[in-house]
Design a protein around this motif. Structure first.
Motif, mmCIF file in Angstrom:
data_model
loop_
_atom_site.group_PDB
_atom_site.id
_atom_site.type_symbol
_atom_site.label_atom_id
_atom_site.label_comp_id
_atom_site.label_asym_id
_atom_site.label_seq_id
_atom_site.Cartn_x
_atom_site.Cartn_y
_atom_site.Cartn_z
ATOM 1 N N ALA A 18 0.826 -1.216 0.000
ATOM 2 C CA ALA A 18 0.000 0.000 0.000
ATOM 3 C C ALA A 18 0.859 1.264 0.000
ATOM 4 N N LEU A 19 1.920 1.280 0.787
ATOM 5 C CA LEU A 19 2.798 2.456 0.820
ATOM 6 C C LEU A 19 3.459 2.698 -0.536
ATOM 7 N N GLY A 23 3.014 5.931 -2.669
ATOM 8 C CA GLY A 23 4.229 6.633 -3.082
ATOM 9 C C GLY A 23 4.241 6.979 -4.563
ATOM 10 N N ALA A 24 3.516 6.221 -5.367
ATOM 11 C CA ALA A 24 3.445 6.500 -6.811
ATOM 12 C C ALA A 24 2.718 7.807 -7.090
ATOM 13 N N PHE A 25 1.868 8.229 -6.161
ATOM 14 C CA PHE A 25 1.070 9.442 -6.376
ATOM 15 C C PHE A 25 1.647 10.670 -5.684
ATOM 16 N N THR A 42 9.980 1.053 -1.502
ATOM 17 C CA THR A 42 10.492 -0.254 -1.932
ATOM 18 C C THR A 42 11.798 -0.588 -1.204
ATOM 19 N N MET A 43 12.633 0.415 -0.975
ATOM 20 C CA MET A 43 13.864 0.153 -0.226
ATOM 21 C C MET A 43 13.554 -0.141 1.235
ATOM 22 N N LEU A 44 12.601 0.592 1.822
ATOM 23 C CA LEU A 44 12.218 0.320 3.203
ATOM 24 C C LEU A 44 11.619 -1.077 3.341
ATOM 25 N N ALA A 45 10.885 -1.522 2.329
ATOM 26 C CA ALA A 45 10.339 -2.882 2.360
ATOM 27 C C ALA A 45 11.468 -3.895 2.489
ATOM 28 N N GLY A 46 12.498 -3.749 1.687
ATOM 29 C CA GLY A 46 13.642 -4.654 1.780
ATOM 30 C C GLY A 46 14.379 -4.526 3.097
#
Length: 183
Positions: A18-19, A23-25, A42-46
């Motif tokens: 969801a984040l 973030g795309a918008f 995406t980096m925080l996800a990793g």
């Protein structure tokens, strides 16, 4: 206890999916490739979920966008494969995995190691994005782009913001990783 861990992992994957979509918008106008906060999430996800779960959350984001939800920076749908910028989304999945793998072991997790992982992820995202952009433009949709304009619009103009996001993600990960580990 194992069931609680599975629920926690599913909730965190869904949160980062969801984040990334949100973030795309959040956009800052830059020619050709829009600058968004997708890279940060995406980096925080990793960094926070590890390589496997980080890639799963970003992969789910890519799947949902390709399935038709308008959650990419410029819409969604299966046709998005033909968008030159789709390579960045592929790079997000791979970058999240690599960044997560580089920081999974808690011992010796210094700010320098987190930054090295973030910059490795950044290189992967831009590498995949620029190669895909070049191939799609020159060989699929017949709108040729030379190497210098590609480098200018798809790297030089876009990367300064993402370099800043590497530092933001490192600071956030350093603070949030212990909190998530103790959940």
């Amino acid at each position: 206890m194992k069931q609680k861990s599975k629920v926690k992992n599913m909730a965190l994957c869904a949160l980062f999916t969801a984040l990334t979509a949100v973030g795309a918008f959040i956009r800052i106008p830059v020619p050709v490739v829009p600058f968004t906060l997708q890279f940060l999430f995406t980096m925080l996800a990793g960094l926070l979920l590890g390589g496997k779960l980080g890639a799963v959350s970003v992969g789910l984001y890519a799947f949902l966008g390709l399935a038709g939800l308008p959650i990419f920076a410029e819409g969604g749908g299966l046709w998005y494969f033909l968008k030159p910028s789709f390579g960045y989304i592929i790079g997000f999945v791979i970058g999240s995995y690599v960044t997560g793998k580089m920081t999974e072991k808690p011992e010796g997790l210094t700010m320098g190691r987190i930054l090295a992982a973030n910059f490795t992820g950044l290189a992967i995202v831009y590498g995949a994005g620029m190669v895909y952009y070049y191939v799609i433009c020159n060989y699929v949709i017949n709108t040729p782009i030379g190497l210098w304009p590609l480098f200018l619009y798809c790297f030089l103009l876009a990367v300064p913001g993402d370099i800043c996001l590497c530092f933001v993600a490192a600071v956030l990960a350093r603070r949030l990783k212990p909190v998530i580990a103790n959940m």
